[in-house]
Design a protein around this motif. Structure first.
Motif, PDB file in Angstrom:
ATOM      1  N   ILE A 524       0.840  -1.202   0.000  1.00  0.00           N
ATOM      2  CA  ILE A 524       0.000   0.000   0.000  1.00  0.00           C
ATOM      3  C   ILE A 524       0.877   1.255   0.000  1.00  0.00           C
ATOM      4  O   ILE A 524       0.662   2.185  -0.781  1.00  0.00           O
ATOM      5  CB  ILE A 524      -0.957  -0.002   1.212  1.00  0.00           C
ATOM      6  N   ILE A 525       1.874   1.273   0.892  1.00  0.00           N
ATOM      7  CA  ILE A 525       2.762   2.440   0.985  1.00  0.00           C
ATOM      8  C   ILE A 525       3.530   2.635  -0.324  1.00  0.00           C
ATOM      9  O   ILE A 525       3.642   3.751  -0.840  1.00  0.00           O
ATOM     10  CB  ILE A 525       3.730   2.284   2.170  1.00  0.00           C
ATOM     11  N   GLY A 526       4.060   1.544  -0.886  1.00  0.00           N
ATOM     12  CA  GLY A 526       4.801   1.643  -2.142  1.00  0.00           C
ATOM     13  C   GLY A 526       3.935   2.167  -3.278  1.00  0.00           C
ATOM     14  O   GLY A 526       4.365   3.015  -4.065  1.00  0.00           O
ATOM     15  N   THR A 527       2.693   1.673  -3.368  1.00  0.00           N
ATOM     16  CA  THR A 527       1.785   2.122  -4.425  1.00  0.00           C
ATOM     17  C   THR A 527       1.420   3.586  -4.245  1.00  0.00           C
ATOM     18  O   THR A 527       1.352   4.361  -5.216  1.00  0.00           O
ATOM     19  CB  THR A 527       0.508   1.252  -4.414  1.00  0.00           C
ATOM     20  N   LEU A 528       1.189   3.994  -2.995  1.00  0.00           N
ATOM     21  CA  LEU A 528       0.854   5.398  -2.728  1.00  0.00           C
ATOM     22  C   LEU A 528       2.038   6.320  -3.021  1.00  0.00           C
ATOM     23  O   LEU A 528       1.854   7.429  -3.536  1.00  0.00           O
ATOM     24  CB  LEU A 528       0.407   5.558  -1.272  1.00  0.00           C
ATOM     25  N   LEU A 529       3.241   5.869  -2.685  1.00  0.00           N
ATOM     26  CA  LEU A 529       4.425   6.683  -2.993  1.00  0.00           C
ATOM     27  C   LEU A 529       4.571   6.882  -4.502  1.00  0.00           C
ATOM     28  O   LEU A 529       4.888   7.981  -4.969  1.00  0.00           O
ATOM     29  CB  LEU A 529       5.688   6.025  -2.421  1.00  0.00           C
ATOM     30  N   LEU A 530       4.313   5.806  -5.270  1.00  0.00           N
ATOM     31  CA  LEU A 530       4.358   5.927  -6.727  1.00  0.00           C
ATOM     32  C   LEU A 530       3.288   6.902  -7.205  1.00  0.00           C
ATOM     33  O   LEU A 530       3.536   7.737  -8.092  1.00  0.00           O
ATOM     34  CB  LEU A 530       4.153   4.551  -7.368  1.00  0.00           C
ATOM     35  N   SER A 531       2.105   6.828  -6.590  1.00  0.00           N
ATOM     36  CA  SER A 531       1.019   7.747  -6.942  1.00  0.00           C
ATOM     37  C   SER A 531       1.417   9.194  -6.668  1.00  0.00           C
ATOM     38  O   SER A 531       1.183  10.091  -7.494  1.00  0.00           O
ATOM     39  CB  SER A 531      -0.250   7.388  -6.160  1.00  0.00           C
ATOM     40  N   ILE A 605      -0.650   7.158   3.797  1.00  0.00           N
ATOM     41  CA  ILE A 605       0.644   6.581   4.173  1.00  0.00           C
ATOM     42  C   ILE A 605       0.866   6.706   5.670  1.00  0.00           C
ATOM     43  O   ILE A 605       1.288   5.743   6.339  1.00  0.00           O
ATOM     44  CB  ILE A 605       1.787   7.273   3.397  1.00  0.00           C
ATOM     45  N   LEU A 606       0.564   7.885   6.213  1.00  0.00           N
ATOM     46  CA  LEU A 606       0.739   8.113   7.651  1.00  0.00           C
ATOM     47  C   LEU A 606      -0.128   7.160   8.471  1.00  0.00           C
ATOM     48  O   LEU A 606       0.347   6.537   9.437  1.00  0.00           O
ATOM     49  CB  LEU A 606       0.393   9.567   7.989  1.00  0.00           C
ATOM     50  N   LEU A 607      -1.383   7.008   8.082  1.00  0.00           N
ATOM     51  CA  LEU A 607      -2.289   6.109   8.803  1.00  0.00           C
ATOM     52  C   LEU A 607      -1.806   4.664   8.709  1.00  0.00           C
ATOM     53  O   LEU A 607      -1.900   3.900   9.676  1.00  0.00           O
ATOM     54  CB  LEU A 607      -3.702   6.230   8.231  1.00  0.00           C
ATOM     55  N   THR A 608      -1.298   4.274   7.532  1.00  0.00           N
ATOM     56  CA  THR A 608      -0.791   2.906   7.352  1.00  0.00           C
ATOM     57  C   THR A 608       0.401   2.648   8.262  1.00  0.00           C
ATOM     58  O   THR A 608       0.503   1.588   8.903  1.00  0.00           O
ATOM     59  CB  THR A 608      -0.388   2.676   5.878  1.00  0.00           C
ATOM     60  N   ILE A 609       1.315   3.616   8.336  1.00  0.00           N
ATOM     61  CA  ILE A 609       2.487   3.466   9.210  1.00  0.00           C
ATOM     62  C   ILE A 609       2.065   3.387  10.674  1.00  0.00           C
ATOM     63  O   ILE A 609       2.536   2.517  11.430  1.00  0.00           O
ATOM     64  CB  ILE A 609       3.466   4.641   8.988  1.00  0.00           C
ATOM     65  N   LEU A 610       1.161   4.273  11.089  1.00  0.00           N
ATOM     66  CA  LEU A 610       0.700   4.271  12.482  1.00  0.00           C
ATOM     67  C   LEU A 610       0.018   2.956  12.845  1.00  0.00           C
ATOM     68  O   LEU A 610       0.229   2.402  13.922  1.00  0.00           O
ATOM     69  CB  LEU A 610      -0.281   5.435  12.710  1.00  0.00           C
ATOM     70  N   HIS A 611      -0.792   2.452  11.914  1.00  0.00           N
ATOM     71  CA  HIS A 611      -1.594   1.267  12.211  1.00  0.00           C
ATOM     72  C   HIS A 611      -0.792  -0.033  12.152  1.00  0.00           C
ATOM     73  O   HIS A 611      -1.070  -0.975  12.898  1.00  0.00           O
ATOM     74  CB  HIS A 611      -2.763   1.196  11.220  1.00  0.00           C
ATOM     75  N   HIS A 612       0.219  -0.080  11.286  1.00  0.00           N
ATOM     76  CA  HIS A 612       0.901  -1.357  11.051  1.00  0.00           C
ATOM     77  C   HIS A 612       2.356  -1.398  11.509  1.00  0.00           C
ATOM     78  O   HIS A 612       2.911  -2.490  11.671  1.00  0.00           O
ATOM     79  CB  HIS A 612       0.851  -1.707   9.553  1.00  0.00           C
TER      80      HIS A 612
END
Length: 691
Positions: A524-531, A605-612
């Motif tokens: 998810i993070i990688g795809t969002l960074l590409l986006s 991305i921030l929410l993904t990092i916080l949650h996982h």
């Protein structure tokens, strides 16, 4: 010729692959080629679905013209077919309405699965034949009124000198490759539902010959009618398929025998037949995508709804953007859907690689079987041994199974191992060669939406993303849809030793969503960074609009305009450029909306990092909120382009939408893909209901 050299051999291969794997394209490549090659099935499914994005718009045109035909909107002394076409294409609401109707009809047709699809297709195909024969009869009657059959003779008279022209053969190969959908994965999908004793080879020949028969009937109908009434029939038939279908034919059919009644019957019958043909293609396109979701444990109804919504949303740009009457592209002022044509330019030839991947799977199976027999002392090493065992392995094991009335001989091996790679190379080289030869230096410019670089860029991003995603894809169970009494052995295939390949109704053992708990958030993070990277390229790129003539070019971004003449380039802020207030306003609004989209992607991305990845507890935070933020980000990125385009002045002199505007749309696609990853790699929600 190419029907038997390219299309039918590939369709035979597809039927054999799907009937043995009993899965869609992703599962078929996973079972036959191995886990590392499941992404090839994903590519095949994507190409079909990406074509479906804009094909739904085209099918909507057919439906609209049926409505115009039945309501006499195309007949009468004062009807200008060009005006009708322009008013329709330049009315986004109407285009979207008919696009939506096509998708809604498709959704209802496939909602309940194979039996419903079969019933709908039987009705549509029988009706198509009846309507086409009726239209053909009227066209031939019109063509014979002057005592000759000019259209008939033109179609079936061979100009022998033309056979020495390579372009004739390349065009014939291209037409055969696309018209039968060979290599598109549709035959793989439908063969999942076949009985064990279904004759796949007879079906392949029937499918190819029926397709070409319909094409001949439709072509004869069109040519006979055009030659009967047109003063310059050759000019008419060389104007392109859209011009013939939606501009020339209404004028021709309006002169059908029987006055207004004859014109009504001809117009309504033809466009209803065309709508039926388009709907059958849409049904196959959506079912191909849905089958892959169902194979991986998702409920059919949810998969149909998700696919239909995605096709509608991602088809909107083709309905809304870059519809132009600019004289640069259309000297006579006919509206042209250039964004749609760019999409076809990018994804249409991706179908060739789907066919190549199918051939690769067959070659790989033959080589693996020959190697295994060499190691067991059952086959001779070297080229002679490979030719004796490996080349015919797939045909012997999966085509000539005893269930077919038509025995396939070594001619099929010759076509798949020799003719196919040669013809594939001819198609790709001629396509890119013509583009490079006629495009000049601009063909390599990444801001040129019709150049080579943008195709390679999009293909590379999609293929690279799928290869990265492959690891997550094969960690999910794959459910084979095996009808009662159709059980077959797959132990000789790579999928036979895959513990996560099972039959519908089975429950995975020793499997949980803890295989790699960090894989989903990383993707998810990688795809969002590409986006975000793509969105930033769009935000600061100076190629949202472009215009060029010789060495002089103008490229417009959201805040700047870049002017180049020979080797000199100047960049000027839009707010300093006299008379460009509307462009500045449109760019400023689009820029703000795009920044909002980037903010949502960053929040995801921030929410993904916080949650996982942290121990910080945020009240009520779960994956649903992350998925929603991803979807909002993607949707807003696409909205930024649509709003910007709508705010441009009506009398804009720019005829080209540049690559950075398209990149912004692709950025939105990747943000939405991130949300899809959040849903797709949800290992704890595997469904084992009957397909």
């Amino acid at each position: 010729f190419f029907l038997f050299a390219w299309s039918i051999p590939l369709v035979i291969a597809e039927f054999a692959l799907g009937k043995r794997s009993r899965t869609g394209t992703i599962g078929t490549f996973r079972i036959f080629a191995g886990k590392n090659f499941a992404w090839m099935g994903l590519w095949t499914a994507w190409i079909s679905t990406a074509i479906g994005f804009y094909y739904a718009v085209v099918a909507g045109w057919c439906l609209k013209y049926f409505q115009l035909g039945i309501s006499n909107g195309l007949t009468g002394e004062n009807v200008d077919t060009q005006q009708v076409w322009n008013e329709f294409l330049l009315s986004p609401g109407t285009v979207i309405l008919f696009q939506f109707l096509v998708i809604a009809i498709t959704l209802l047709a496939i909602w309940k699965g194979a039996k419903a699809i079969e019933k709908v297709n039987v009705v549509l195909m029988v009706s198509l034949f009846v309507l086409l024969f009726m239209s053909l009869g009227l066209s031939l009657y019109m063509d014979m009124e002057d005592g000759s059959l000019d259209g008939f003779l033109f179609m079936f008279t061979v100009k022998w000198s033309s056979l020495s022209d390579p372009a004739i053969w390349i065009n014939g190969l291209s037409q055969s490759a696309w018209s039968c959908s060979a290599g598109m994965g549709m035959a793989i999908t439908y063969s999942v539902y076949m009985r064990k004793d279904e004759d796949t080879t007879l079906n392949a020949f029937t499918m190819g010959l029926a397709n070409n028969s319909i094409s001949i009937i439709a072509g004869l109908t069109v040519l006979s009618a055009i030659f009967a009434v047109s003063e310059n029939p050759l000019d008419t038939v060389t104007n392109g398929s859209s011009a013939i279908t939606f501009l020339a034919l209404p004028e021709v059919f309006a002169q059908a025998p029987g006055g207004s009644i004859g014109a009504w019957v001809m117009m309504t019958g033809f466009f209803l037949a065309l709508s039926f043909a388009a709907l059958t293609s849409m049904i196959s396109t959506v079912e191909l995508c849905v089958r892959n979701f169902v194979d991986h444990g998702y409920e059919r109804e949810k998969s149909v709804l998700l696919t239909s919504i995605a096709i509608f949303i991602f088809g909107l740009p083709s309905a809304l953007l870059w519809v132009t009457t600019s004289k640069e592209y259309s000297p006579d002022g006919t509206a042209l859907p250039l964004f749609l044509e760019v999409q076809d330019h990018i994804w249409g030839y991706g179908l060739m690689f789907s066919g190549l991947f199918i051939a690769f799977t067959i070659w790989k199976y033959g080589y693996s079987k020959w190697q295994a027999q060499v190691e067991a002392g059952e086959a001779a090493p070297g080229l002679k041994g490979y030719l004796g065992v490996g080349v015919s392995a797939f045909r012997d094991d999966f085509i000539n199974t005893g269930d077919n009335d038509i025995w396939i001989g070594r001619w099929w091996d010759v076509l798949l191992y020799l003719a196919f790679p040669f013809l594939f190379s001819v198609l790709i080289i001629s396509y890119f060669g013509d583009m490079i030869a006629s495009g000049g230096a601009e063909v390599w410019d990444p801001s040129n939406p019709k150049g080579v670089t943008i195709i390679l860029l999009f293909w590379g991003i999609v293929a690279g993303g799928f290869i990265i995603f492959n690891r997550a894809l094969v960690q999910r169970p794959l459910f084979r849809n095996v009808p009662e009494g159709a059980e077959v052995d797959i132990s000789m295939l790579p999928g036979g030793s895959d513990d996560l390949v099972m039959t519908v109704g089975d429950t995975p053992e020793n499997w949980s969503n803890e295989l790699d708990p960090k894989l989903k958030p990383k993707l998810i993070i990688g795809t969002l960074l590409l986006s975000i990277v793509l969105a930033m390229m769009a935000q600061f790129g100076n190629s949202w609009l472009s215009e060029s003539e010789g060495d002089f070019s103008v490229n417009v971004g959201l805040s700047d305009v870049e002017i180049s003449d020979d080797d000199e380039t100047a960049t000027i802020s839009l707010d300093e450029f006299p008379g460009w207030d509307d462009y500045d306003s449109a760019g400023g609004t689009g820029s703000v909306i795009l920044w909002i989209a980037v903010a949502f992607a960053s929040l995801s991305i921030l929410l993904t990092i916080l949650h996982h990845f942290t121990s910080i507890e945020v009240p009520k935070l779960n994956d649903n909120y992350i998925d929603i933020a991803c979807l909002v980000s993607g949707f807003v990125m696409m909205i930024s382009v649509i709003v910007w385009y709508t705010l441009l002045p009506d009398d804009t002199e720019f005829s080209d939408i540049g690559s950075t505007a398209i990149i912004a749309m692709i950025a939105g696609l990747f943000s939405m893909l991130a949300a899809g990853i959040g849903r797709f790699i949800d290992y704890s929600s595997v469904e084992t209901v009957e397909s």
